[in-house]
Design a protein around this motif. Sequence first.
Motif, mmCIF file in Angstrom:
data_model
loop_
_atom_site.group_PDB
_atom_site.id
_atom_site.type_symbol
_atom_site.label_atom_id
_atom_site.label_comp_id
_atom_site.label_asym_id
_atom_site.label_seq_id
_atom_site.Cartn_x
_atom_site.Cartn_y
_atom_site.Cartn_z
ATOM 1 N N ALA A 97 0.826 -1.216 0.000
ATOM 2 C CA ALA A 97 0.000 0.000 0.000
ATOM 3 C C ALA A 97 0.851 1.253 0.000
ATOM 4 O O ALA A 97 0.498 2.247 -0.634
ATOM 5 C CB ALA A 97 -0.924 -0.009 1.208
ATOM 6 N N SER A 117 2.252 -7.875 1.253
ATOM 7 C CA SER A 117 1.380 -8.935 1.752
ATOM 8 C C SER A 117 0.534 -9.521 0.637
ATOM 9 O O SER A 117 0.217 -8.842 -0.349
ATOM 10 C CB SER A 117 0.462 -8.373 2.848
ATOM 11 O OG SER A 117 -0.446 -9.352 3.310
ATOM 12 N N TYR A 139 -6.503 -6.583 -0.480
ATOM 13 C CA TYR A 139 -6.491 -5.181 -0.046
ATOM 14 C C TYR A 139 -7.336 -4.353 -1.006
ATOM 15 O O TYR A 139 -7.146 -4.405 -2.219
ATOM 16 C CB TYR A 139 -5.043 -4.667 -0.010
ATOM 17 C CG TYR A 139 -4.895 -3.224 0.418
ATOM 18 C CD1 TYR A 139 -5.182 -2.853 1.726
ATOM 19 C CD2 TYR A 139 -4.478 -2.252 -0.482
ATOM 20 C CE1 TYR A 139 -5.049 -1.531 2.138
ATOM 21 C CE2 TYR A 139 -4.344 -0.927 -0.087
ATOM 22 C CZ TYR A 139 -4.624 -0.572 1.221
ATOM 23 O OH TYR A 139 -4.495 0.732 1.620
ATOM 24 N N ASP A 140 -8.287 -3.590 -0.454
ATOM 25 C CA ASP A 140 -9.248 -2.863 -1.277
ATOM 26 C C ASP A 140 -8.836 -1.425 -1.583
ATOM 27 O O ASP A 140 -9.442 -0.777 -2.439
ATOM 28 C CB ASP A 140 -10.619 -2.844 -0.588
ATOM 29 C CG ASP A 140 -11.188 -4.244 -0.406
ATOM 30 O OD1 ASP A 140 -10.893 -5.101 -1.254
ATOM 31 O OD2 ASP A 140 -11.895 -4.464 0.590
ATOM 32 N N VAL A 183 -3.086 0.839 -4.220
ATOM 33 C CA VAL A 183 -1.866 0.035 -4.125
ATOM 34 C C VAL A 183 -0.717 0.790 -4.768
ATOM 35 O O VAL A 183 -0.825 1.266 -5.897
ATOM 36 C CB VAL A 183 -2.061 -1.333 -4.820
ATOM 37 C CG1 VAL A 183 -0.744 -2.097 -4.897
ATOM 38 C CG2 VAL A 183 -3.107 -2.146 -4.065
ATOM 39 N N SER A 192 2.908 -3.808 -6.814
ATOM 40 C CA SER A 192 2.564 -5.223 -6.656
ATOM 41 C C SER A 192 3.523 -6.055 -7.495
ATOM 42 O O SER A 192 4.162 -5.553 -8.419
ATOM 43 C CB SER A 192 1.118 -5.490 -7.075
ATOM 44 O OG SER A 192 0.950 -5.259 -8.457
ATOM 45 N N GLU A 210 3.266 -11.137 7.281
ATOM 46 C CA GLU A 210 2.162 -10.200 7.109
ATOM 47 C C GLU A 210 0.818 -10.861 6.804
ATOM 48 O O GLU A 210 0.157 -10.553 5.822
ATOM 49 C CB GLU A 210 2.513 -9.191 6.008
ATOM 50 C CG GLU A 210 3.778 -8.398 6.279
ATOM 51 C CD GLU A 210 3.689 -7.567 7.553
ATOM 52 O OE1 GLU A 210 2.635 -6.949 7.776
ATOM 53 O OE2 GLU A 210 4.665 -7.548 8.312
ATOM 54 N N ARG A 243 -5.624 -10.283 9.633
ATOM 55 C CA ARG A 243 -5.140 -10.517 8.272
ATOM 56 C C ARG A 243 -5.183 -11.994 7.915
ATOM 57 O O ARG A 243 -5.482 -12.366 6.787
ATOM 58 C CB ARG A 243 -3.725 -9.950 8.116
ATOM 59 C CG ARG A 243 -3.709 -8.448 7.869
ATOM 60 C CD ARG A 243 -2.312 -7.899 7.867
ATOM 61 N NE ARG A 243 -1.777 -7.790 9.218
ATOM 62 C CZ ARG A 243 -0.545 -7.417 9.504
ATOM 63 N NH1 ARG A 243 0.318 -7.154 8.544
ATOM 64 N NH2 ARG A 243 -0.144 -7.310 10.758
ATOM 65 N N ARG A 303 -8.599 -12.997 6.708
ATOM 66 C CA ARG A 303 -8.931 -12.581 5.343
ATOM 67 C C ARG A 303 -8.379 -13.561 4.304
ATOM 68 O O ARG A 303 -8.793 -13.541 3.147
ATOM 69 C CB ARG A 303 -8.403 -11.174 5.083
ATOM 70 C CG ARG A 303 -9.064 -10.124 5.978
ATOM 71 C CD ARG A 303 -8.587 -8.731 5.668
ATOM 72 N NE ARG A 303 -9.051 -8.287 4.358
ATOM 73 C CZ ARG A 303 -8.716 -7.133 3.821
ATOM 74 N NH1 ARG A 303 -7.893 -6.320 4.458
ATOM 75 N NH2 ARG A 303 -9.171 -6.788 2.629
#
Length: 291
Positions: A143, A152, A156-157, A160, A163, A191, A222, A225
């Motif tokens: 992020a 991680s 994640y919404d 970013v 990646s 993470e 985390r 998720r």
Amino acid sequence: MRGGPGTVGKAALATRWLNPRLREHPRRAVVTVRSGDRFAVDTRDLIQRYLYLFGAWEPHMTGWLRRRLRPGDGFVDVGANIGVFSVLAARLVGAEGRVAAIEASPDLHRSLVRHARLNGLGNIRALNAAVSDRPRKLTFVLASSRNTGANSIVPYDGPVESSFEMEARPLPELLDPAEIATARVIKIDVEGAEGGVVRGLAPMLGALRPDAEITVEVAPERMARLGDRVDDLLAVMRDAGFHVYRLPNDYAAGSYPSALSGEPRAPVRWRGPVTEESDLIFSRVDAELLP
């Protein structure tokens, strides 16, 4: 901050001015940390900023590793980042010891290799790889470069910054037999992906030396998720004969002056549920306080 006597005023100075100043107005430098090792840092990043500011990262974990590792031992660093603990371990285990440092991020892996060379350490085997419970391709997201340690695979919404994809394999497939046989400490900091890493590690637990210990940073939210539960991770370790301990850890800048001025705290036996991010240590030693 590092050399001044006492701790009076240091927590407030670090919290209110130095930490935010170095984050917003970053400096790039090669710094010498408390162990005498050198790191090339950019203070935008949390870990690197603390190395610059305090000369240390995670004081209680550092102290625990110092009490654990001896010349000739092995150390496995899963999620090595820029190599803070790998470099420390390489010093502690000496030329006859082994360090396997595994980092998925290509950028962080390059920093890890650089720091091994910068400190003249030839006993670190740095692997640019990801670890999971089975061979598969994983997508990592970051992020913000203000915390590169937050790379991680957890969904994640938000926005970013970067990646990458990396092939993952179970830890036993990444280590050679000597690294498994000599491992005194295995450190896992991934993470939120610790459930998969520990499942992949499980078949190797019986091959470890009797005094081997595993430290895992667990992040229950985390993990959830990704469909994992801390209780399942604990069950894997307990079924293999390990007891659970918790090591104090505080990432707040204001906590560092006092943590660095006294004796590092020892891990305490943990019997309750794990509901928040925690540094857990798994040991076959059965005690209330892990010596």
